[in-house]
Scaffold this motif. Sequence first.
Motif, PDB file in Angstrom:
ATOM      1  N   GLY A 200       0.741  -1.258  -0.062  1.00 36.37           N
ATOM      2  CA  GLY A 200       0.116   0.099  -0.139  1.00 36.37           C
ATOM      3  C   GLY A 200       1.049   1.184   0.112  1.00 36.37           C
ATOM      4  N   ARG A 201       2.262   1.255  -0.068  1.00 33.65           N
ATOM      5  CA  ARG A 201       2.860   2.273  -0.068  1.00 33.65           C
ATOM      6  C   ARG A 201       3.149   3.126  -1.512  1.00 33.65           C
ATOM      7  NH1 ARG A 201       7.923   0.650   3.830  1.00 33.65           N
ATOM      8  NH2 ARG A 201       6.530  -0.127   5.658  1.00 33.65           N
ATOM      9  N   ARG A 202       2.580   4.277  -1.440  1.00 31.02           N
ATOM     10  CA  ARG A 202       2.619   5.165  -2.472  1.00 31.02           C
ATOM     11  C   ARG A 202       2.960   6.583  -2.276  1.00 31.02           C
ATOM     12  NH1 ARG A 202      -2.108   5.789  -5.892  1.00 31.02           N
ATOM     13  NH2 ARG A 202      -3.443   5.592  -3.943  1.00 31.02           N
ATOM     14  N   PHE A 203       3.983   7.351  -2.982  1.00 36.19           N
ATOM     15  CA  PHE A 203       4.073   8.797  -2.497  1.00 36.19           C
ATOM     16  C   PHE A 203       4.520   9.510  -3.779  1.00 36.19           C
ATOM     17  CE2 PHE A 203       8.064   6.922  -2.085  1.00 36.19           C
ATOM     18  CZ  PHE A 203       9.163   7.654  -2.843  1.00 36.19           C
ATOM     19  N   VAL A 204       4.223  10.648  -3.744  1.00 38.02           N
ATOM     20  CA  VAL A 204       4.570  11.585  -4.679  1.00 38.02           C
ATOM     21  C   VAL A 204       5.666  12.582  -4.652  1.00 38.02           C
ATOM     22  CG1 VAL A 204       2.737  13.490  -4.178  1.00 38.02           C
ATOM     23  CG2 VAL A 204       3.409  13.138  -6.512  1.00 38.02           C
ATOM     24  N   SER A 205       6.296  13.008  -5.477  1.00 43.36           N
ATOM     25  CA  SER A 205       7.489  13.689  -5.424  1.00 43.36           C
ATOM     26  C   SER A 205       7.672  14.718  -6.690  1.00 43.36           C
ATOM     27  CB  SER A 205       8.966  13.072  -5.557  1.00 43.36           C
ATOM     28  OG  SER A 205       9.119  12.300  -6.801  1.00 43.36           O
ATOM     29  N   GLY A 206       8.078  16.096  -6.186  1.00 38.84           N
ATOM     30  CA  GLY A 206       8.062  17.097  -7.233  1.00 38.84           C
ATOM     31  C   GLY A 206       9.532  17.640  -7.363  1.00 38.84           C
ATOM     32  N   GLY A 207      10.027  17.903  -8.628  1.00 41.17           N
ATOM     33  CA  GLY A 207      11.265  18.419  -8.545  1.00 41.17           C
ATOM     34  C   GLY A 207      11.776  19.499  -9.476  1.00 41.17           C
ATOM     35  N   SER A 208      12.849  20.191  -9.423  1.00 41.75           N
ATOM     36  CA  SER A 208      13.063  21.254 -10.310  1.00 41.75           C
ATOM     37  C   SER A 208      13.234  20.932 -11.794  1.00 41.75           C
ATOM     38  CB  SER A 208      14.583  21.784  -9.743  1.00 41.75           C
ATOM     39  OG  SER A 208      14.236  22.240  -8.414  1.00 41.75           O
ATOM     40  N   ASP A 209      13.239  19.604 -12.090  1.00 38.20           N
ATOM     41  CA  ASP A 209      13.046  19.247 -13.498  1.00 38.20           C
ATOM     42  C   ASP A 209      11.725  19.409 -14.070  1.00 38.20           C
ATOM     43  OD1 ASP A 209      11.871  17.204 -12.287  1.00 38.20           O
ATOM     44  OD2 ASP A 209      13.154  15.609 -12.563  1.00 38.20           O
ATOM     45  N   CYS A 210      10.887  20.116 -13.516  1.00 42.06           N
ATOM     46  CA  CYS A 210       9.336  20.341 -13.685  1.00 42.06           C
ATOM     47  C   CYS A 210       8.833  19.079 -13.994  1.00 42.06           C
ATOM     48  CB  CYS A 210       9.433  21.250 -15.277  1.00 42.06           C
ATOM     49  SG  CYS A 210       9.975  22.796 -15.007  1.00 42.06           S
ATOM     50  N   LEU A 211       8.796  17.917 -13.287  1.00 46.61           N
ATOM     51  CA  LEU A 211       8.451  16.745 -13.271  1.00 46.61           C
ATOM     52  C   LEU A 211       7.726  16.340 -11.942  1.00 46.61           C
ATOM     53  CD1 LEU A 211      10.892  14.543 -15.268  1.00 46.61           C
ATOM     54  CD2 LEU A 211       8.960  15.589 -16.225  1.00 46.61           C
ATOM     55  N   VAL A 212       6.562  15.927 -12.039  1.00 40.35           N
ATOM     56  CA  VAL A 212       5.809  15.176 -11.018  1.00 40.35           C
ATOM     57  C   VAL A 212       5.797  13.642 -10.952  1.00 40.35           C
ATOM     58  CG1 VAL A 212       3.757  14.834  -9.348  1.00 40.35           C
ATOM     59  CG2 VAL A 212       4.575  17.299 -10.272  1.00 40.35           C
ATOM     60  N   LYS A 213       6.190  12.996 -10.064  1.00 43.51           N
ATOM     61  CA  LYS A 213       6.499  11.396 -10.027  1.00 43.51           C
ATOM     62  C   LYS A 213       5.676  10.762  -9.003  1.00 43.51           C
ATOM     63  CE  LYS A 213      10.946  11.604 -12.553  1.00 43.51           C
ATOM     64  NZ  LYS A 213      12.330  10.835 -12.343  1.00 43.51           N
ATOM     65  N   ILE A 214       5.035   9.832  -9.206  1.00 38.66           N
ATOM     66  CA  ILE A 214       4.098   8.914  -8.181  1.00 38.66           C
ATOM     67  C   ILE A 214       5.069   7.547  -8.154  1.00 38.66           C
ATOM     68  CG2 ILE A 214       2.027   7.554  -7.611  1.00 38.66           C
ATOM     69  CD1 ILE A 214       0.666   9.868  -9.132  1.00 38.66           C
ATOM     70  N   TRP A 215       5.608   7.457  -6.893  1.00 38.91           N
ATOM     71  CA  TRP A 215       6.133   6.181  -6.610  1.00 38.91           C
ATOM     72  C   TRP A 215       5.342   5.031  -6.007  1.00 38.91           C
ATOM     73  CZ3 TRP A 215      11.487   6.432  -7.974  1.00 38.91           C
ATOM     74  CH2 TRP A 215      11.865   7.940  -8.588  1.00 38.91           C
ATOM     75  N   GLU A 216       5.664   3.838  -6.516  1.00 36.77           N
ATOM     76  CA  GLU A 216       4.849   2.609  -5.597  1.00 36.77           C
ATOM     77  C   GLU A 216       5.477   1.633  -5.413  1.00 36.77           C
ATOM     78  OE1 GLU A 216       0.465   0.392  -6.345  1.00 36.77           O
ATOM     79  OE2 GLU A 216       1.265   1.945  -7.859  1.00 36.77           O
ATOM     80  N   TRP A 217       5.348   0.822  -4.198  1.00 37.63           N
ATOM     81  CA  TRP A 217       6.062  -0.107  -3.943  1.00 37.63           C
ATOM     82  C   TRP A 217       5.839  -1.728  -4.745  1.00 37.63           C
ATOM     83  CZ3 TRP A 217      10.542  -1.464  -1.852  1.00 37.63           C
ATOM     84  CH2 TRP A 217      10.704  -2.634  -1.233  1.00 37.63           C
ATOM     85  N   ARG A 218       6.621  -1.932  -5.605  1.00 37.61           N
ATOM     86  CA  ARG A 218       6.512  -3.341  -6.383  1.00 37.61           C
ATOM     87  C   ARG A 218       7.677  -4.037  -6.009  1.00 37.61           C
ATOM     88  NH1 ARG A 218       4.113  -0.319 -11.693  1.00 37.61           N
ATOM     89  NH2 ARG A 218       2.355   0.413 -10.907  1.00 37.61           N
ATOM     90  N   TYR A 219       7.964  -4.533  -4.835  1.00 37.71           N
ATOM     91  CA  TYR A 219       9.194  -5.326  -4.634  1.00 37.71           C
ATOM     92  C   TYR A 219      10.358  -4.239  -4.359  1.00 37.71           C
ATOM     93  CZ  TYR A 219       6.564  -9.194  -5.312  1.00 37.71           C
ATOM     94  OH  TYR A 219       5.471 -10.351  -5.365  1.00 37.71           O
ATOM     95  N   VAL A 220      10.407  -3.209  -5.139  1.00 40.00           N
ATOM     96  CA  VAL A 220      11.102  -2.086  -5.015  1.00 40.00           C
ATOM     97  C   VAL A 220      10.368  -0.563  -5.335  1.00 40.00           C
ATOM     98  CG1 VAL A 220      13.389  -3.143  -5.694  1.00 40.00           C
ATOM     99  CG2 VAL A 220      11.948  -2.057  -7.233  1.00 40.00           C
ATOM    100  N   PHE A 221      10.797   0.256  -4.914  1.00 39.02           N
ATOM    101  CA  PHE A 221       9.913   1.538  -5.116  1.00 39.02           C
ATOM    102  C   PHE A 221      10.240   1.945  -6.666  1.00 39.02           C
ATOM    103  CE2 PHE A 221       9.713   2.635  -0.728  1.00 39.02           C
ATOM    104  CZ  PHE A 221       8.402   2.898  -0.594  1.00 39.02           C
ATOM    105  N   SER A 222       9.170   1.934  -7.427  1.00 40.15           N
ATOM    106  CA  SER A 222       9.379   2.279  -8.818  1.00 40.15           C
ATOM    107  C   SER A 222       8.232   3.325  -9.122  1.00 40.15           C
ATOM    108  CB  SER A 222       9.217   0.969  -9.843  1.00 40.15           C
ATOM    109  OG  SER A 222       8.073   0.712  -9.482  1.00 40.15           O
TER     110      SER A 222
END
Length: 230
Positions: A200-222
């Motif tokens: 159930g682990r998911r988080f979102v990140s925002g960077g100076s590269d003008c991208l927003v990424k949603i990460w989800e646990w699938r044996y590793v975070f991807s």
Amino acid sequence: HDAVLDYYGRRLATCSSDKTIKIFDVDPSAATHRLAETLRGHDGAVWSVAWAHPKFGSVLASASYDGRVLIWRSSANNNAGASNNHHPPSHQHASQNQNQNQGQSPGSFQKVFESTLHTASVNSLSWAPHECGCVLACASSDGSISVLEFEDGRWEHVLLQGAHALGVNAVSWAPAARPGSLVSAGGAQQGHGQGQGHAGRRFVSGGSDCLVKIWEWRYVFSISLLLRGW
């Protein structure tokens, strides 16, 4: 730079460019507050503070321009019902926590862990939902995200290097259960040896590269979703 109330709204943590964290006792009924403690331990401006869920005790994380993440715990009013295996201890081995008491004023909060995984400013902190365990995500200008987890009496980590090419400015966890789900991340999930509720682990990140990424646990975070256009 940041001001955060704890779960019960009775304690306020603030942080500043003066390298300190101030803890205020708040009485909502009387609309009063008082400075209870000043925490010193960072060597640069403190950008972010975050309270853990009270099931883990009175635990505060702080992030600084000095590239470090500090975990603080109060020796007063700890949650006696929390399991010790998921409860950050009041003391660590010297090899894990050197110079613990240098530069600190006496008080109920003690530094119990120091993360030095990052090589540049740590800009944002976010605790995962308590159903996922005692887990903290940290976003840094070095382009990486670290995920710290306290379990079985020690801190473990996952370091997502190159998460954002020009630095990571923000990180935030999704709720433990997706909308419409009948089972939270804390229930009947299979871990990988580093905590509970990984599915159930998911988080979102925002960077100076003008991208927003949603990460989800699938044996590793991807990366499960990449948003462009900012």
